[in-house]
Design an enzyme around this catalytic site. Structure first.
Site, PDB file in Angstrom:
ATOM      1  N   TYR A  19      48.730 -15.606  -8.483  1.00 39.26           N
ATOM      2  CA  TYR A  19      47.775 -14.846  -8.904  1.00 39.26           C
ATOM      3  C   TYR A  19      47.269 -15.235 -10.187  1.00 39.26           C
ATOM      4  CZ  TYR A  19      45.212 -10.528  -9.982  1.00 39.26           C
ATOM      5  OH  TYR A  19      44.484  -9.291 -10.424  1.00 39.26           O
ATOM      6  N   LYS A  29      43.779 -16.875 -11.251  1.00 42.37           N
ATOM      7  CA  LYS A  29      42.870 -16.047 -12.213  1.00 42.37           C
ATOM      8  C   LYS A  29      42.466 -16.861 -13.216  1.00 42.37           C
ATOM      9  CE  LYS A  29      41.923 -12.275  -9.920  1.00 42.37           C
ATOM     10  NZ  LYS A  29      40.912 -12.192  -9.514  1.00 42.37           N
TER      11      LYS A  29
END
Length: 309
Positions: free
Chosen positions: A165, A169
């Site tokens: 993640y 991101k």
């Protein structure tokens, strides 16, 4: 001046719940026609249902707005293209894209299967790329576009157990920096949101008291500013619980070492000088760093460089 979106068409991904739903309702309340894109999957990306998206469409229509639903999986470019085609067939233009869709598959890096890493990158990064690519030439032809990428403090600063993640991101910032430059001549403004909100992605991570403060609705005003006609470009806007801040990436002024000094021992000895924040700047492009280093070297050697071009 009141910010309105009358006559504008907006696409919001992951809009069946949480942040995406809040952004979509906010756009519709201010006059935008909104495409509610939601695959309808679980938090880890499995499953799929149009029910959540249709509910948001019903909410918007009940309030007198215009909206349509689409169940595209943003990681599937063919489905994204179909979503864009149906939007153009219905309303003839696309002015705003808010890339919000995401999934979580948290584990420490040592325990994480590569398939889980790839799945998260596919949705967050490639999903954002797919949607942006599908609308990019439409916005160029219109000489108008407003695009938001959704990053996270996990990507900007790190969070244990979220290597997949966090990597996806952090990539939002690099993508924004380049597309800001490429879109400028056609008035396509590209920004990044780094939100902290109580959604199904975060509900198990914080206390009920904290979650009560971190409503998605407290973040949406910042997003509506980013996609407005007079919104900025190349901005990382952080938001949560009604608080707003900016993340700005700075580069220290640094030092120059002549050939005789260029050893790892000298770098170690001078690391405090290298890290000195005095004179640091937020660089606006890659060549700004190249030019800075070349100028330091030229000054150190006592030579004058010819002008670029």
């Amino acid at each position: 001046m009141t910010i309105r979106f009358d006559g504008r068409v907006a696409i919001v991904t992951g809009a069946g719940n949480g942040l995406g739903r809040s952004h979509a309702l906010g756009l519709a309340a201010r006059g935008a026609k909104v495409v509610i894109v939601d695959f309808g999957g679980a938090r880890d990306g499995t499953g799929g249902s149009s029910e959540a998206a249709e509910k948001v469409v019903a909410e918007i229509k009940a309030a007198g707005g215009e909206a349509m639903a689409h169940g595209a999986n943003v990681a599937d470019f063919a489905q994204v293209q179909d979503m864009v085609k149906k939007t153009m067939d219905a309303w003839g233009r696309i002015d705003i894209l808010i890339n919000n869709a995401g999934i979580l598959r948290d584990k420490t890096f040592t325990k994480m299967e590569l398939a889980d890493f790839e799945a998260v990158v596919d949705v967050h990064l490639m999903g954002t790329v797919n949607c942006t690519k599908a609308v990019w030439d439409i916005m160029r032809a219109q000489n108008y576009g407003r695009i938001v990428f959704t990053s996270s403090s996990s990507g900007l600063y790190g969070n244990f157990g979220q290597s997949n993640y966090g990597a996806a991101k952090a990539a939002m910032v690099g993508l924004m920096n380049v597309l800001h430059q490429e879109g400028a001549k056609n008035d396509i403004r590209v920004n990044t949101l780094a939100p902290t909100a109580a959604t199904r992605m975060t509900e198990e991570l914080m206390s009920p008291e904290t979650l009560a403060l971190l409503t998605p609705e407290s973040i949406t005003p910042g997003v509506l500013f980013l996609v407005s006609e007079k919104g900025p470009s190349r901005t990382i806007l952080c938001a949560g619980a009604g608080a707003f801040a900016r993340t700005i990436i700075y580069e220290t002024d640094g030092i120059w070492l002549d050939e005789a000094e260029r050893t790892p021992e000298t770098v170690a000895a001078r690391f405090e000088d290298i890290s000195n924040p005095a004179g640091q700047k937020a660089l606006q492009g890659a060549f700004e760093q190249t030019t800075k280093f070349a100028m330091k070297a030229a000054a150190g050697k006592g030579i004058t460089l010819p002008p670029r071009g």
